[in-house]
Design a protein around this motif. Sequence first.
Motif, PDB file in Angstrom:
ATOM      1  N   LEU A  90       6.684   5.725   3.374  1.00  0.00           N
ATOM      2  CA  LEU A  90       6.642   6.547   2.197  1.00  0.00           C
ATOM      3  C   LEU A  90       7.874   7.291   1.639  1.00  0.00           C
ATOM      4  O   LEU A  90       8.031   7.346   0.555  1.00  0.00           O
ATOM      5  N   ALA A  91       8.498   8.007   2.966  1.00  0.00           N
ATOM      6  CA  ALA A  91       9.641   8.705   2.497  1.00  0.00           C
ATOM      7  C   ALA A  91      10.749   8.034   1.926  1.00  0.00           C
ATOM      8  O   ALA A  91      11.563   8.686   1.199  1.00  0.00           O
ATOM      9  N   ASP A  92      10.866   6.678   2.379  1.00  0.00           N
ATOM     10  CA  ASP A  92      11.983   6.001   1.646  1.00  0.00           C
ATOM     11  C   ASP A  92      11.615   5.514   0.531  1.00  0.00           C
ATOM     12  O   ASP A  92      12.471   4.882  -0.322  1.00  0.00           O
ATOM     13  N   VAL A  93      10.314   5.301   0.043  1.00  0.00           N
ATOM     14  CA  VAL A  93       9.800   4.472  -1.113  1.00  0.00           C
ATOM     15  C   VAL A  93      10.098   5.574  -2.143  1.00  0.00           C
ATOM     16  O   VAL A  93      10.366   5.220  -3.230  1.00  0.00           O
ATOM     17  N   ARG A  94       9.949   6.947  -1.887  1.00  0.00           N
ATOM     18  CA  ARG A  94       9.851   8.020  -2.856  1.00  0.00           C
ATOM     19  C   ARG A  94      11.135   7.775  -3.607  1.00  0.00           C
ATOM     20  O   ARG A  94      11.453   7.829  -5.020  1.00  0.00           O
ATOM     21  N   PRO A  95      12.512   7.893  -3.130  1.00  0.00           N
ATOM     22  CA  PRO A  95      13.792   7.665  -4.029  1.00  0.00           C
ATOM     23  C   PRO A  95      13.659   6.324  -4.857  1.00  0.00           C
ATOM     24  O   PRO A  95      14.150   6.499  -5.968  1.00  0.00           O
ATOM     25  N   ILE A  96      13.056   5.210  -4.294  1.00  0.00           N
ATOM     26  CA  ILE A  96      13.253   3.925  -5.397  1.00  0.00           C
ATOM     27  C   ILE A  96      12.118   4.230  -6.518  1.00  0.00           C
ATOM     28  O   ILE A  96      12.367   3.832  -7.540  1.00  0.00           O
ATOM     29  N   ARG A  97      10.880   4.989  -6.161  1.00  0.00           N
ATOM     30  CA  ARG A  97      10.215   5.244  -7.200  1.00  0.00           C
ATOM     31  C   ARG A  97      10.708   6.192  -8.137  1.00  0.00           C
ATOM     32  O   ARG A  97      10.519   6.049  -9.422  1.00  0.00           O
ATOM     33  N   MET A 103       3.001   6.014  -5.913  1.00  0.00           N
ATOM     34  CA  MET A 103       2.901   6.265  -7.251  1.00  0.00           C
ATOM     35  C   MET A 103       1.663   7.178  -7.408  1.00  0.00           C
ATOM     36  O   MET A 103       1.404   8.077  -8.407  1.00  0.00           O
ATOM     37  N   ALA A 104       0.670   7.240  -6.403  1.00  0.00           N
ATOM     38  CA  ALA A 104      -0.560   8.162  -6.458  1.00  0.00           C
ATOM     39  C   ALA A 104       0.118   9.622  -6.406  1.00  0.00           C
ATOM     40  O   ALA A 104      -0.556  10.746  -7.052  1.00  0.00           O
ATOM     41  N   GLU A 105       1.117   9.666  -5.693  1.00  0.00           N
ATOM     42  CA  GLU A 105       1.688  11.089  -5.566  1.00  0.00           C
ATOM     43  C   GLU A 105       2.064  11.622  -7.101  1.00  0.00           C
ATOM     44  O   GLU A 105       2.289  12.761  -7.221  1.00  0.00           O
ATOM     45  N   ARG A 106       2.499  10.676  -8.098  1.00  0.00           N
ATOM     46  CA  ARG A 106       2.787  11.070  -9.256  1.00  0.00           C
ATOM     47  C   ARG A 106       1.565  10.905 -10.216  1.00  0.00           C
ATOM     48  O   ARG A 106       1.846  10.959 -11.651  1.00  0.00           O
ATOM     49  N   PRO A 152       0.738  -1.348   0.076  1.00  0.00           N
ATOM     50  CA  PRO A 152      -0.065   0.163  -0.035  1.00  0.00           C
ATOM     51  C   PRO A 152       0.751   1.231  -0.136  1.00  0.00           C
ATOM     52  O   PRO A 152       0.343   2.407  -0.494  1.00  0.00           O
ATOM     53  N   THR A 153       2.103   1.325   0.665  1.00  0.00           N
ATOM     54  CA  THR A 153       3.200   2.447   0.329  1.00  0.00           C
ATOM     55  C   THR A 153       3.356   2.735  -0.965  1.00  0.00           C
ATOM     56  O   THR A 153       3.436   3.983  -1.428  1.00  0.00           O
ATOM     57  N   VAL A 154       3.407   1.705  -1.811  1.00  0.00           N
ATOM     58  CA  VAL A 154       3.888   1.651  -3.231  1.00  0.00           C
ATOM     59  C   VAL A 154       2.842   2.330  -3.709  1.00  0.00           C
ATOM     60  O   VAL A 154       2.909   3.099  -4.702  1.00  0.00           O
ATOM     61  N   VAL A 155       1.491   2.031  -3.349  1.00  0.00           N
ATOM     62  CA  VAL A 155       0.391   2.669  -4.152  1.00  0.00           C
ATOM     63  C   VAL A 155       0.361   3.965  -4.038  1.00  0.00           C
ATOM     64  O   VAL A 155       0.088   4.879  -4.545  1.00  0.00           O
TER      65      VAL A 155
END
Length: 216
Positions: free
Chosen positions: A190-197, A134-137, A128-131
């Motif tokens: 979420l803050a750590d997933v953003r760089p991966i995204r 991506m929604a932020e984009r 869900p954090t990945v979802v």
Amino acid sequence: MTSTYKRGDLTIDQQVALDTAAHRLSKEFAGTFGAETIARFLQTSYDEFAEHGRVTNFLPLLAERFARQRLHALARVEGGGDGRPVVLFLCAHNAGRSQMALGFFRALADQNALAWSGGSEFADEINPTVVAAMAERGIDISAEFPKPWTDEVFQAADVVVTMGCGDACPVYPGKRYLDWELDDPAGKALADVRPIRDEIERHVHDLLAQLDLPSV
């Protein structure tokens, strides 16, 4: 259509849903595949999720969606392609990295290419954090679901992109393979997933350029 799903572990509603799905797929693939092939793909797709423990009311829907993808792949393998390149994104659980890559690729390539994803040990649901990342984009991947890979999907792919599935990712002759070294977003905030995204997005842009495809 005569039901082929009279199994003891199916409810009446599930049986009806699978028969309805088989009817829809038969209409969609009329002239390409017969009812027996469609029923077999639907049954094996259902079994993949049921054996994984996903015994929910959504199993027939997941089976139909997965069977549809597999049938499209098989049609391409048997000469039914339209010239568009096909990219397959793979990671261990098909819950994070490969789903973000799929989301970016579909959004940026639009109708100029096809893309699928899969996992060696597919999870029960997308992270869900990945979802949220991506929604932020502006890309909604909430309707996607983790799934395994299958032979026909591999055979239909022109490019196979692996992300952390290691030796579990099979190698098929004649395919172009790319390996993207990316951190696993599992368990990260979420803050750590953003760089991966964002790194995945850069990789996808590079891939589109390599395939000589325009970005939307």
